[in-house]
Design a protein around this motif. Structure first.
Motif, PDB file in Angstrom:
ATOM      1  N   THR A 188      80.928  51.644  75.514  1.00 35.78           N
ATOM      2  CA  THR A 188      79.986  52.704  75.712  1.00 35.78           C
ATOM      3  C   THR A 188      80.845  54.082  75.025  1.00 35.78           C
ATOM      4  OG1 THR A 188      81.092  53.628  77.623  1.00 35.78           O
ATOM      5  CG2 THR A 188      79.260  52.107  77.807  1.00 35.78           C
ATOM      6  N   GLN A 206      69.018  56.593  65.928  1.00 38.43           N
ATOM      7  CA  GLN A 206      69.866  56.351  66.867  1.00 38.43           C
ATOM      8  C   GLN A 206      69.472  56.089  68.122  1.00 38.43           C
ATOM      9  OE1 GLN A 206      73.378  56.382  66.682  1.00 38.43           O
ATOM     10  NE2 GLN A 206      73.443  55.612  68.696  1.00 38.43           N
ATOM     11  N   LEU A 255      68.373  52.123  68.067  1.00 34.96           N
ATOM     12  CA  LEU A 255      69.537  51.174  67.894  1.00 34.96           C
ATOM     13  C   LEU A 255      69.658  50.360  69.222  1.00 34.96           C
ATOM     14  CD1 LEU A 255      72.177  52.698  65.820  1.00 34.96           C
ATOM     15  CD2 LEU A 255      70.794  51.083  65.122  1.00 34.96           C
ATOM     16  N   PRO A 256      69.775  50.686  70.370  1.00 40.16           N
ATOM     17  CA  PRO A 256      70.084  49.960  71.767  1.00 40.16           C
ATOM     18  C   PRO A 256      68.815  49.155  71.844  1.00 40.16           C
ATOM     19  CG  PRO A 256      70.769  52.136  71.988  1.00 40.16           C
ATOM     20  CD  PRO A 256      69.996  52.152  70.848  1.00 40.16           C
ATOM     21  N   ARG A 298      68.221  44.691  71.604  1.00 39.64           N
ATOM     22  CA  ARG A 298      67.670  43.697  72.680  1.00 39.64           C
ATOM     23  C   ARG A 298      66.661  42.642  72.358  1.00 39.64           C
ATOM     24  NH1 ARG A 298      69.293  48.571  75.445  1.00 39.64           N
ATOM     25  NH2 ARG A 298      71.232  48.291  76.709  1.00 39.64           N
ATOM     26  N   GLU A 357      78.181  52.615  65.137  1.00 40.48           N
ATOM     27  CA  GLU A 357      77.121  52.668  66.219  1.00 40.48           C
ATOM     28  C   GLU A 357      76.255  51.589  66.268  1.00 40.48           C
ATOM     29  OE1 GLU A 357      76.181  55.002  68.900  1.00 40.48           O
ATOM     30  OE2 GLU A 357      78.307  55.209  68.246  1.00 40.48           O
ATOM     31  N   HIS A 358      76.234  50.647  65.132  1.00 44.97           N
ATOM     32  CA  HIS A 358      75.591  49.479  65.279  1.00 44.97           C
ATOM     33  C   HIS A 358      76.347  48.389  66.151  1.00 44.97           C
ATOM     34  CE1 HIS A 358      73.979  51.383  61.359  1.00 44.97           C
ATOM     35  NE2 HIS A 358      72.801  50.934  61.814  1.00 44.97           N
ATOM     36  N   ARG A 404      78.468  49.173  68.245  1.00 48.42           N
ATOM     37  CA  ARG A 404      78.699  49.593  69.564  1.00 48.42           C
ATOM     38  C   ARG A 404      77.466  49.092  70.581  1.00 48.42           C
ATOM     39  NH1 ARG A 404      77.314  54.084  73.253  1.00 48.42           N
ATOM     40  NH2 ARG A 404      75.856  54.978  71.675  1.00 48.42           N
ATOM     41  N   CYS A 405      76.100  49.490  69.862  1.00 45.40           N
ATOM     42  CA  CYS A 405      74.922  49.241  70.455  1.00 45.40           C
ATOM     43  C   CYS A 405      74.575  47.937  70.539  1.00 45.40           C
ATOM     44  CB  CYS A 405      73.669  49.955  69.600  1.00 45.40           C
ATOM     45  SG  CYS A 405      73.951  51.689  69.737  1.00 45.40           S
ATOM     46  N   LEU A 424      76.547  46.873  73.661  1.00 51.03           N
ATOM     47  CA  LEU A 424      75.753  47.247  74.964  1.00 51.03           C
ATOM     48  C   LEU A 424      74.633  46.255  75.230  1.00 51.03           C
ATOM     49  CD1 LEU A 424      75.490  51.304  74.482  1.00 51.03           C
ATOM     50  CD2 LEU A 424      76.931  49.888  76.113  1.00 51.03           C
TER      51      LEU A 424
END
Length: 354
Positions: free
Chosen positions: A9, A89, A92-93, A97, A113-114, A116-117, A120
Motif C-alpha cells: 500500500t 489514478q 488503476l485499482p 481487478r 503505481e501500476h 502497486r495497484c 493490491l
C-alpha cells in the motif's frame, strides 16, 4: 504480514511534492520552480463556469456527452466505450481487478503505481524489460509513451499482445497518459473495442489541469461497463465535467499547444546540452537524462529552488519538466553556473591570467 501489507500500500514518490522539496532544500530561494512533474506549465485557460456545475449533481446525459467528446478527441473506434473518471489514478485499482489474481507483468522501468495497484488486486507482480516477456502474463501493463524515458511500443505489437490476452482471458492495460504529445500512430484508443485491453487516458497532464482530477478508460463495452458500475454515479465533478468538455473540443488550442511544447522541449535540450548534459529520452513535456553526476545536479538545482525528479535505485537518472514562462531565466542561470563549476579549465585562458 503487516510489513507485506505496508509494502503493497505504500505510495512511492512521484514528483510534484513541494513539501518534499522544502524538506530537502530548506534554504532554497522562493518561489519554487517545480520541474519534477510531466504536467504542462501552460494550462488550458479557465472560464466562468455555470453555477449549476457547483450546486447540482451532474446529469447522466452530460456525463454521456463528456464520454462522447473524449471518444472523438482520442479517436476511439465506434466499438469502443469510454468511461470518465476522477483521474486515471482512481481507475488503476479497478482495472487491475478485471481479471482474476494471477501473474502481472509491467514493462519497466516505469511509473510505480501500476505495480502497486496490481499487488493490491492480489496479483504477483514482476517488472520486465521486454514486450515478449508480457505474453506469459495474466495481466500485462505498458505505459506508452513510457514515463519517464519516453520509450514507445508500436501499435502493431500492442494489437498482437491484446489479441493474445483476449484469446486466453487475460488483460492488457495500456496507459497513454502522455499520448496527447506522443506518437499518435501508436495509440491503441482506436483498436481496443474487441476486448482483452483497456486504454487509459489522462486529461490533466497535457491540459495542465492535474488538480481537477479527470481521466478516461477506453475498451470493449462489456469490460468498461464493470468499471462504470464500480465508480457509480457522479464520479466526475461538475467543474471537471464542464472544463473537460470545453478543452477536449478545442482542437485549435491543442494543435497550437503541441507545437509550443515541441519548441520548448527543444529549448530545454539546448540548455542542457550547453551544460554538457545530453537528454536520452522523454516526451515534449519533459526530458529524461542519464548522467553520471545526476545526484549532484539534483542537489545543485534544488539549492537554487528548482525541483527535478530523481529515481530510487537509479541515481544516474533525472526527469526534468518544462519551466513556465517566468521560470526559464532561473533555470538558465542555474545551468550556466553548473556548467562553469564543472567544465575543465582552459589552459590557454589560465596562462593568460598568469
Amino acid at each position: 504480514m503487516a510489513l507485506q501489507r505496508a509494502e503493497k500500500t505504500a505510495v512511492s514518490d512521484h514528483g510534484g511534492s513541494l513539501d518534499a522539496a522544502r524538506a530537502l532544500f530548506a534554504d532554497a530561494p522562493q518561489p519554487w520552480v517545480d520541474l519534477s512533474t510531466g504536467i504542462n506549465p501552460h494550462a488550458y485557460p479557465l472560464f466562468d463556469l455555470p453555477a449549476t456545475a457547483f450546486s447540482r449533481l451532474p446529469e447522466p446525459g452530460r456525463i454521456a456527452e463528456l464520454a462522447a467528446v473524449a471518444a472523438g478527441a482520442y479517436r476511439a473506434g465506434p466499438d469502443v466505450a469510454v468511461v470518465p473518471a476522477p483521474g486515471t489514478q482512481a481507475l488503476l485499482p479497478l482495472v487491475m481487478r478485471q481479471v482474476p489474481a494471477g501473474r502481472a507483468r509491467v514493462l519497466g522501468p516505469t511509473y510505480a503505481e501500476h505495480a502497486r495497484c496490481a499487488r493490491l488486486a492480489g496479483h504477483a507482480v514482476e517488472e520486465v524489460s521486454s514486450v515478449d516477456a508480457l505474453f506469459d502474463a495474466d495481466l500485462a501493463v505498458i505505459v506508452n509513451p513510457n514515463n519517464p524515458d519516453g520509450r514507445s511500443v508500436a501499435r502493431k505489437t500492442l494489437l498482437a499482445l491484446a489479441g493474445h490476452m483476449r484469446a486466453k482471458g487475460g488483460l492488457l492495460v495500456v496507459d497513454e497518459a502522455f499520448m496527447d504529445v506522443g506518437p499518435a500512430e501508436h495509440s491503441l484508443a482506436g483498436g481496443c473495442g474487441a476486448g482483452g485491453v483497456v486504454v487509459l487516458r489522462s486529461f490533466g497532464k497535457f491540459f495542465g489541469l492535474a488538480g481537477i482530477r479527470l481521466g478516461f478508460a477506453l475498451g470493449a463495452p462489456d469490460l468498461t461497463a464493470g468499471l462504470a458500475a464500480t465508480l457509480g454515479p457522479w464520479a466526475v465533478s461538475g467543474p471537471a465535467l464542464e472544463i473537460g468538455l470545453r478543452a477536449l473540443e478545442d482542437g485549435a488550442w491543442q494543435t497550437r499547444m503541441r507545437a509550443r511544447l515541441r519548441a520548448e522541449r527543444a529549448r530545454l535540450d539546448a540548455l542542457l546540452a550547453a551544460a554538457g548534459i545530453e537528454p536520452s529520452g522523454g516526451t515534449p513535456l519533459f526530458a529524461f537524462v542519464r548522467y553520471p553526476a545526476a545526484p549532484d545536479l539534483f542537489a545543485w538545482l534544488g539549492a537554487a529552488g528548482i525541483f527535478t525528479r530523481r529515481f530510487e535505485g537509479r541515481p544516474e537518472c533525472l526527469r526534468i519538466g518544462l519551466p513556465g514562462d517566468d521560470a526559464w531565466p532561473r533555470l538558465e542561470a542555474a545551468l550556466a553556473a553548473w556548467s562553469a563549476r564543472n567544465q575543465p579549465a582552459d589552459p590557454a585562458k589560465e596562462a593568460e591570467k598568469r
